[in-house]
Design a protein around this motif. Structure first.
Motif, short mmCIF file in Angstrom:
data_model
loop_
_atom_site.label_atom_id
_atom_site.label_comp_id
_atom_site.label_asym_id
_atom_site.label_seq_id
_atom_site.Cartn_x
_atom_site.Cartn_y
_atom_site.Cartn_z
N MET A 243 -23.10 -30.55 35.96
CA MET A 243 -24.40 -30.70 36.63
C MET A 243 -25.01 -29.33 36.89
O MET A 243 -26.23 -29.18 36.95
N GLY A 244 -24.16 -28.31 37.03
CA GLY A 244 -24.65 -26.97 37.29
C GLY A 244 -25.57 -26.45 36.21
O GLY A 244 -26.53 -25.72 36.50
N THR A 245 -25.32 -26.81 34.97
CA THR A 245 -26.19 -26.36 33.88
C THR A 245 -27.60 -26.90 34.06
O THR A 245 -28.59 -26.18 33.88
N MET A 246 -27.70 -28.17 34.44
CA MET A 246 -29.02 -28.79 34.58
C MET A 246 -29.78 -28.27 35.80
O MET A 246 -31.00 -28.33 35.84
N LEU A 247 -29.05 -27.71 36.76
CA LEU A 247 -29.69 -27.31 38.01
C LEU A 247 -30.06 -25.83 38.08
O LEU A 247 -30.57 -25.38 39.09
N GLY A 248 -29.79 -25.07 37.03
CA GLY A 248 -30.28 -23.71 37.14
C GLY A 248 -29.52 -22.61 36.45
O GLY A 248 -29.59 -21.47 36.88
N GLY A 249 -28.82 -22.89 35.35
CA GLY A 249 -28.12 -21.84 34.63
C GLY A 249 -28.99 -21.14 33.61
O GLY A 249 -28.50 -20.40 32.78
N TRP A 250 -30.30 -21.34 33.71
CA TRP A 250 -31.19 -20.87 32.63
C TRP A 250 -31.31 -19.35 32.60
O TRP A 250 -31.50 -18.76 31.53
N SER A 251 -31.25 -18.68 33.74
CA SER A 251 -31.36 -17.22 33.72
C SER A 251 -30.16 -16.60 33.02
O SER A 251 -30.29 -15.61 32.30
N ILE A 252 -28.99 -17.21 33.21
CA ILE A 252 -27.79 -16.71 32.53
C ILE A 252 -27.86 -17.04 31.04
O ILE A 252 -27.46 -16.24 30.20
N MET A 253 -28.40 -18.22 30.70
CA MET A 253 -28.59 -18.56 29.29
C MET A 253 -29.48 -17.53 28.60
O MET A 253 -29.23 -17.13 27.46
N LYS A 254 -30.52 -17.10 29.28
CA LYS A 254 -31.44 -16.11 28.71
C LYS A 254 -30.72 -14.78 28.48
O LYS A 254 -30.90 -14.13 27.45
N THR A 255 -29.90 -14.37 29.46
CA THR A 255 -29.15 -13.12 29.31
C THR A 255 -28.21 -13.18 28.12
O THR A 255 -28.13 -12.25 27.31
N LEU A 256 -27.48 -14.29 27.99
CA LEU A 256 -26.50 -14.41 26.92
C LEU A 256 -27.15 -14.68 25.58
O LEU A 256 -26.67 -14.21 24.54
N GLY A 257 -28.22 -15.45 25.56
CA GLY A 257 -28.85 -15.83 24.31
C GLY A 257 -29.73 -14.76 23.71
O GLY A 257 -29.87 -14.66 22.48
N ARG A 258 -30.33 -13.91 24.55
CA ARG A 258 -31.27 -12.91 24.05
C ARG A 258 -31.05 -11.53 24.64
O ARG A 258 -31.43 -10.54 24.03
N GLY A 259 -30.46 -11.47 25.84
CA GLY A 259 -30.36 -10.18 26.50
C GLY A 259 -29.36 -9.24 25.86
O GLY A 259 -29.54 -8.03 25.91
N ILE A 260 -28.29 -9.77 25.26
CA ILE A 260 -27.28 -8.93 24.64
C ILE A 260 -27.62 -8.62 23.19
O ILE A 260 -27.54 -7.47 22.74
N PHE A 261 -28.03 -9.65 22.45
CA PHE A 261 -28.32 -9.49 21.03
C PHE A 261 -29.26 -10.62 20.62
O PHE A 261 -29.19 -11.72 21.15
N ASP A 262 -30.14 -10.32 19.69
CA ASP A 262 -31.09 -11.33 19.22
C ASP A 262 -30.36 -12.33 18.32
O ASP A 262 -30.11 -12.07 17.14
#
Length: 349
Positions: A243-262
């Motif tokens: 449930m944690g993913t649905m409630l607000g893990g999006w900032s971390i998703m952005k860091t991992l998905g784009r912040g480290i490498f495209d």
């Protein structure tokens, strides 16, 4: 001091433990689907659905080895006094998880929980009641157990993920060097199977950590040893974590998905395969690892193999700093919480 019953403390441990599982989901479950979403293979809703379903299966059917490792980190009698220690340990870990989630830093929930356990046990009973594992390591059998086993797993897992991802990316680029752009469609389809396996491995490893704490708490409350966690504990842990993913893990998703490498589809698939291999192997030997650590290492691996200059090493540095300070800060916070809790309340059976 205000008297408080043991049953109420058990309820508090379970409630705070579920909050920890939720914050664990904010961190690690978002790590599972980050590249899946950012590479364009799935929408956020689709990714969350896959991760939730297979993660729950992993929590229910993933065995007990990791939970047993967590349960054996402390050398204390399984009685009612243990409940206050577990409560403080989980509170310290949860507070740190919330802070790093707010900052968008993909730190380790496993680090936070281990730090919380260490701090609460040292303040309550002394450092000698933490199973450090040094004597077993240097003994004649060179047994790897206790905190040593956890630390080795946590330190090695991101490097293993990095190495596997680096090799896979190099080999994949060589094999697919003459491929057309349309191959990305097949790569995106393959990610669905890979994320399903990764989610299962994540559920079978990460969820077991809080399951191990719950098993200890139930044993302390009942006064009888519990070898296997009840099914309702596994189901609750798995459901709440994802449930944690649905409630607000999006900032971390952005860091991992784009912040480290495209991330592109091939990068995503290769990093998922490397992460799946690392986490599944750790679960087989009962080693609690951080999914976030492994995923970060794998993303760094594919990035370094493709074009190391395009990896945002500055962000990686911030993440590593967060890793290094997680255990001591969580330990300090849990120790303070234990002192306040026992000062304010008189625990009675």
């Amino acid at each position: 001091m205000i008297p408080i019953s043991i049953t109420i403390i058990l309820i508090l441990v379970i409630l705070v433990g579920l909050v920890f599982a939720l914050t664990n989901g904010l961190h690690d479950a978002s790590s599972v689907v980050a590249t899946f979403i950012n590479s364009g293979a799935a929408s956020p809703k689709q990714a969350v659905a896959v991760a939730s379903f297979f993660g729950l299966l992993g929590a229910v059917f993933g065995g007990n080895l990791v939970a047993n490792t967590i349960s054996e980190l402390i050398d204390l009698p399984t009685n009612t006094s243990l409940l206050a220690i577990l409560f403080a340990a989980i509170c310290g870990a949860t507070l740190w998880n919330l802070i790093t989630w707010k900052l968008g830093l993909p730190s380790s929930s496993t680090h936070a929980l281990i730090g919380g356990i260490i701090g609460a046990v040292i303040v309550s009973s002394g450092y000698q009641h933490v199973l450090w594992g040094w004597n077993e390591l240097i003994g004649p059998n060179h047994q790897i157990t206790g905190i040593v086993k956890v630390v080795i797993a946590l330190l090695l897992s991101p490097f293993i993920g990095f190495a596997i991802a680096f090799v896979i990316e190099k080999v994949a680029k060589l094999l697919l060097r003459n491929s057309k752009f349309s191959i990305n469609q097949n790569l995106n389809r393959s990610q669905w199977f890979m994320v399903a396996g990764l989610s299962y491995s994540h559920g079978s490893n990460d969820t077991q950590k809080i399951i191990g704490i719950f098993t200890l708490a139930l044993a302390a409350w009942s006064g009888t040893a519990i070898q296997t966690a009840p099914l309702w504990v596994r189901v609750c842990g798995g459901l709440v974590m994802f449930m944690g993913t649905m409630l607000g893990g999006w900032s971390i998703m952005k860091t991992l998905g784009r912040g480290i490498f495209d991330i592109k589809p091939l990068h995503s698939l290769n990093s998922q395969l490397a992460s799946l291999t690392s986490i599944f192997g750790a679960t087989l030997v009962g080693a609690p690892v951080s999914t976030t650590h492994v995923v970060v290492g794998s993303i760094m691996g594919v990035g370094a193999a493709d074009e190391y200059r395009m990896v945002h090493w500055g962000i990686v540095k911030e993440i590593i700093i967060a890793w290094c300070i997680t255990i001591p800060i969580s330990a300090i916070v849990s120790g303070v919480i234990y002192s306040i809790f026992t000062f304010m309340f008189n625990v009675s059976s």
